[in-house]
Design a protein around this motif. Structure first.
Motif, PDB file in Angstrom:
ATOM      1  N   ASN A 358       0.839  -1.202   0.000  1.00  0.00           N
ATOM      2  CA  ASN A 358       0.000   0.000   0.000  1.00  0.00           C
ATOM      3  C   ASN A 358       0.869   1.245   0.000  1.00  0.00           C
ATOM      4  OD1 ASN A 358      -2.058   1.897   0.246  1.00  0.00           O
ATOM      5  ND2 ASN A 358      -2.254   1.624   2.461  1.00  0.00           N
ATOM      6  N   TYR A 359       1.300   1.656  -1.175  1.00  0.00           N
ATOM      7  CA  TYR A 359       1.963   2.937  -1.347  1.00  0.00           C
ATOM      8  C   TYR A 359       1.811   3.364  -2.795  1.00  0.00           C
ATOM      9  CZ  TYR A 359       5.381   6.612  -1.951  1.00  0.00           C
ATOM     10  OH  TYR A 359       5.973   7.822  -2.261  1.00  0.00           O
ATOM     11  N   PRO A 360       1.160   4.512  -3.054  1.00  0.00           N
ATOM     12  CA  PRO A 360       1.014   4.980  -4.439  1.00  0.00           C
ATOM     13  C   PRO A 360       2.366   5.480  -4.961  1.00  0.00           C
ATOM     14  CG  PRO A 360      -0.604   6.013  -2.962  1.00  0.00           C
ATOM     15  CD  PRO A 360       0.444   5.373  -2.104  1.00  0.00           C
ATOM     16  N   LEU A 361       2.918   4.800  -5.938  1.00  0.00           N
ATOM     17  CA  LEU A 361       4.213   5.199  -6.489  1.00  0.00           C
ATOM     18  C   LEU A 361       4.151   6.540  -7.217  1.00  0.00           C
ATOM     19  CD1 LEU A 361       5.324   1.675  -7.639  1.00  0.00           C
ATOM     20  CD2 LEU A 361       6.549   3.107  -5.988  1.00  0.00           C
ATOM     21  N   SER A 362       2.935   7.029  -7.456  1.00  0.00           N
ATOM     22  CA  SER A 362       2.763   8.344  -8.081  1.00  0.00           C
ATOM     23  C   SER A 362       2.781   9.476  -7.054  1.00  0.00           C
ATOM     24  CB  SER A 362       1.434   8.383  -8.838  1.00  0.00           C
ATOM     25  OG  SER A 362       0.348   8.112  -7.954  1.00  0.00           O
ATOM     26  N   THR A 363       2.953   9.166  -5.769  1.00  0.00           N
ATOM     27  CA  THR A 363       3.024  10.199  -4.732  1.00  0.00           C
ATOM     28  C   THR A 363       4.111  11.211  -5.095  1.00  0.00           C
ATOM     29  OG1 THR A 363       2.305   8.632  -3.040  1.00  0.00           O
ATOM     30  CG2 THR A 363       3.416  10.623  -2.275  1.00  0.00           C
ATOM     31  N   SER A 364       3.798  12.490  -4.924  1.00  0.00           N
ATOM     32  CA  SER A 364       4.762  13.536  -5.257  1.00  0.00           C
ATOM     33  C   SER A 364       6.113  13.264  -4.610  1.00  0.00           C
ATOM     34  CB  SER A 364       4.246  14.900  -4.797  1.00  0.00           C
ATOM     35  OG  SER A 364       5.256  15.876  -4.902  1.00  0.00           O
ATOM     36  N   MET A 365       7.161  13.364  -5.388  1.00  0.00           N
ATOM     37  CA  MET A 365       8.495  13.063  -4.874  1.00  0.00           C
ATOM     38  C   MET A 365       9.035  14.164  -3.972  1.00  0.00           C
ATOM     39  SD  MET A 365      10.227  10.978  -8.060  1.00  0.00           S
ATOM     40  CE  MET A 365       9.887  12.200  -9.320  1.00  0.00           C
ATOM     41  N   THR A 366       8.333  15.297  -3.868  1.00  0.00           N
ATOM     42  CA  THR A 366       8.722  16.349  -2.937  1.00  0.00           C
ATOM     43  C   THR A 366       7.844  16.352  -1.684  1.00  0.00           C
ATOM     44  OG1 THR A 366       7.316  17.959  -4.081  1.00  0.00           O
ATOM     45  CG2 THR A 366       9.631  17.832  -4.754  1.00  0.00           C
ATOM     46  N   ASN A 367       6.977  15.352  -1.561  1.00  0.00           N
ATOM     47  CA  ASN A 367       6.102  15.270  -0.387  1.00  0.00           C
ATOM     48  C   ASN A 367       6.880  14.777   0.825  1.00  0.00           C
ATOM     49  OD1 ASN A 367       3.748  14.874   1.310  1.00  0.00           O
ATOM     50  ND2 ASN A 367       4.022  12.689   0.888  1.00  0.00           N
ATOM     51  N   PRO A 368       6.941  15.570   1.920  1.00  0.00           N
ATOM     52  CA  PRO A 368       7.677  15.122   3.104  1.00  0.00           C
ATOM     53  C   PRO A 368       6.809  14.421   4.143  1.00  0.00           C
ATOM     54  CG  PRO A 368       7.102  17.404   3.385  1.00  0.00           C
ATOM     55  CD  PRO A 368       6.513  16.973   2.046  1.00  0.00           C
ATOM     56  N   THR A 369       5.498  14.432   3.931  1.00  0.00           N
ATOM     57  CA  THR A 369       4.564  13.972   4.959  1.00  0.00           C
ATOM     58  C   THR A 369       4.283  12.484   4.803  1.00  0.00           C
ATOM     59  OG1 THR A 369       3.546  16.168   4.988  1.00  0.00           O
ATOM     60  CG2 THR A 369       2.319  14.370   6.028  1.00  0.00           C
ATOM     61  N   PHE A 370       4.454  11.751   5.870  1.00  0.00           N
ATOM     62  CA  PHE A 370       4.316  10.296   5.852  1.00  0.00           C
ATOM     63  C   PHE A 370       2.917   9.892   6.281  1.00  0.00           C
ATOM     64  CE2 PHE A 370       4.938   5.979   7.503  1.00  0.00           C
ATOM     65  CZ  PHE A 370       5.730   5.415   6.506  1.00  0.00           C
ATOM     66  N   ASN A 371       2.344   8.960   5.545  1.00  0.00           N
ATOM     67  CA  ASN A 371       1.034   8.403   5.888  1.00  0.00           C
ATOM     68  C   ASN A 371       1.271   7.067   6.583  1.00  0.00           C
ATOM     69  OD1 ASN A 371      -1.484   7.168   5.939  1.00  0.00           O
ATOM     70  ND2 ASN A 371      -2.092   7.945   3.923  1.00  0.00           N
ATOM     71  N   THR A 372       0.882   6.967   7.835  1.00  0.00           N
ATOM     72  CA  THR A 372       1.164   5.747   8.597  1.00  0.00           C
ATOM     73  C   THR A 372       0.353   4.551   8.111  1.00  0.00           C
ATOM     74  OG1 THR A 372      -0.442   6.437  10.275  1.00  0.00           O
ATOM     75  CG2 THR A 372       1.876   7.002  10.666  1.00  0.00           C
ATOM     76  N   ALA A 373      -0.596   4.775   7.225  1.00  0.00           N
ATOM     77  CA  ALA A 373      -1.336   3.649   6.634  1.00  0.00           C
ATOM     78  C   ALA A 373      -0.568   2.994   5.482  1.00  0.00           C
ATOM     79  CB  ALA A 373      -2.708   4.119   6.144  1.00  0.00           C
ATOM     80  N   TRP A 374       0.466   3.656   4.980  1.00  0.00           N
ATOM     81  CA  TRP A 374       1.266   3.056   3.918  1.00  0.00           C
ATOM     82  C   TRP A 374       1.916   1.770   4.410  1.00  0.00           C
ATOM     83  CZ3 TRP A 374       4.004   8.298   2.578  1.00  0.00           C
ATOM     84  CH2 TRP A 374       3.159   9.056   1.751  1.00  0.00           C
ATOM     85  N   ASP A 375       2.142   0.863   3.487  1.00  0.00           N
ATOM     86  CA  ASP A 375       2.716  -0.439   3.844  1.00  0.00           C
ATOM     87  C   ASP A 375       3.719  -0.825   2.766  1.00  0.00           C
ATOM     88  OD1 ASP A 375       3.302  -3.101   4.411  1.00  0.00           O
ATOM     89  OD2 ASP A 375       1.251  -3.583   5.020  1.00  0.00           O
ATOM     90  N   PHE A 376       4.996  -0.892   3.144  1.00  0.00           N
ATOM     91  CA  PHE A 376       6.059  -1.133   2.182  1.00  0.00           C
ATOM     92  C   PHE A 376       6.488  -2.600   2.125  1.00  0.00           C
ATOM     93  CE2 PHE A 376       6.080   3.382   2.913  1.00  0.00           C
ATOM     94  CZ  PHE A 376       6.316   3.912   1.662  1.00  0.00           C
ATOM     95  N   HIS A 377       5.659  -3.490   2.658  1.00  0.00           N
ATOM     96  CA  HIS A 377       5.866  -4.909   2.387  1.00  0.00           C
ATOM     97  C   HIS A 377       5.643  -5.168   0.897  1.00  0.00           C
ATOM     98  CE1 HIS A 377       5.418  -5.354   6.772  1.00  0.00           C
ATOM     99  NE2 HIS A 377       6.049  -6.499   6.616  1.00  0.00           N
TER     100      HIS A 377
END
Length: 422
Positions: A358-377
């Motif tokens: 669960n991580y949109p690879l289209s997320t802005s590359m200058t976005n510093p804010t982390f979404n704790t719902a993201w899942d990098f498994h």
């Protein structure tokens, strides 16, 4: 008569046992309720007890030869917005949270606003050159990185950059003969560097870094005198590099870092000037880098052409993914961008999709804010699965013994990145 005597003796024995059993009954002891200790400042040592809150209203110092142990669930609350306290460690610091009850170095909730996204509300943990042992386990460090003044303890003691006007890192550690372990912790909302390390035997593993660095700063910045295993960390959108690895400073031993199974996302794009943007190598640092997953970073693993890494360095099994033309272009091998052995190198936008859960690879590359719902498994079918190398030597497979506990660097994984499948 003999039978009567036997009956009387038996009755007496039963009576004695009954009394004895009653005597040994244990009355349940109620656990102490968490308390709040007000106005903590100055020299500190001993033990900060489980679940308590300590309101910090001035600079702290752990004296040489002494230790401060912080038990699980403790909140270290920096409550002075004028002083912006630093924690100077001349002895030993053991911050020993658990997954269920982490230690928190934090500020009042009312201060956690968008204006203060990059902290600057307290200093950092600043060790002295003779500090012995430093353990940060299951600990949250947030909203620090304040700028030094002429009155800052770190400036007066000649620590870190020993000058006014410098934002202090989360952890500064210069003890050449010391041991530093940071594991299973979260570092977030800090103004500049995460860790600035100039000495010691070091393990940094299984940590999460995000929202660090306003106009500069690396998540982990290492200089000469350090020998470190850095593994299984997730670093999201550091201002510059996730790892800046250098042998600058001419301290012995030579800086030697084994960095493996880290996931680095969106590194380097927020820095206003071009330098690095994932892992940076310079000034004869020796670095062995394996199984690192670089997604949407500004550059691939990059060297300083004028002062490159030690030629014994070994680099390989890096997975690259880019969601933009610039990202893909800037991780292609060149005189600056290092080609590794058995890399998974994307040739065009979208190649090597790591298939995060669960991580949109289209997320802005200058976005510093982390979404704790993201899942990098990784999902089944990820190109990172089964491609990790495990036949290399890490420095602390047998562990570092600290205060009666042995901390081991984790074994490498058969996948690339910090997380496999769930």
């Amino acid at each position: 008569m003999k039978k009567v005597f036997m009956y009387m003796a038996a009755a007496a024995l039963l009576s004695f046992q009954a009394c004895n059993n009653n005597d040994t009954e244990v009355t349940p002891v109620e656990e102490e309720k968490p308390t709040v200790q007000e106005s903590v400042a100055g020299e500190v040592s001993g033990t900060w007890k489980k679940g308590n809150t300590y309101k910090i209203t001035g600079h702290l110092q752990i004296p040489a030869g002494k230790s401060l142990t912080i038990e699980e669930g403790v909140t270290v609350l920096f409550s002075d917005s004028v002083v912006k306290p630093e924690v100077v460690v001349l002895g030993n610091l053991y911050s020993l949270g658990t997954a269920e009850a982490p230690v928190k170095f934090t500020v009042p909730d009312a201060w956690k606003t968008a204006k203060n996204e990059f902290g600057n509300l307290w200093g950092g943990l600043i060790a002295g050159p003779n500090a012995a042992e430093f353990v940060i386990k299951n600990t949250i460090l947030e909203y620090g990185g304040a700028v030094t003044t002429e009155e800052s303890p770190s400036v007066k003691a000649g620590l870190y950059k020993a000058a006014a006007g410098e934002h202090v890192p989360v952890i500064y550690y210069p003890a050449l003969n010391g041991k530093l372990v940071v594991m299973n912790s979260t570092i977030r909302n800090f103004n500049e560097d995460g860790f600035y390390i100039e000495g010691g035997k070091v393990i940094i593993a299984n940590n999460l870094f995000y929202t660090t660095g306003v106009s500069g700063g690396d998540a982990i910045n290492i200089k000469s005198g350090v020998q470190a295993d850095i593994a299984f960390n997730l670093v999201y959108s550091p201002n510059t590099n996730a790892l800046k690895l250098s042998n600058s400073g001419d301290r012995s031993p030579q800086a030697y870092i084994v960095g493996y199974n880290n996931t680095i996302i969106n590194a380097g794009w927020r820095r206003p000037t071009t330098k690095g943007g994932s892992i940076w190598l310079e000034k004869s640092v020796r670095a062995d880098l394996y199984n690192n997953l670089l997604a949407n970073d500004r550059f691939g693993i990059k060297r300083d052409k004028g002062a490159p890494e030690d030629n014994r360095s070994v680099i390989g099994t890096t997975l690259y993914y880019g969601h933009s033309e610039d990202a893909v272009k800037q991780f292609q091998p060149s005189t600056e961008i290092i080609a590794g052995v058995n890399d998974l190198l994307a040739a065009k936008v979208g190649d090597n999709d790591p298939k995060f859960v669960n991580y949109p690879l289209s997320t802005s590359m200058t976005n510093p804010t982390f979404n704790t719902a993201w899942d990098f498994h990784l999902q089944t079918g990820s190109p990172a699965l089964g491609k990790g190398r495990t036949d290399f030597t890490r420095l602390y497979a047998d562990g570092l013994a600290i205060n009666g506990v042995t901390y081991k660097s984790p074994a490498p994984a058969t996948y690339i990145g910090a997380f496999g499948t769930k």
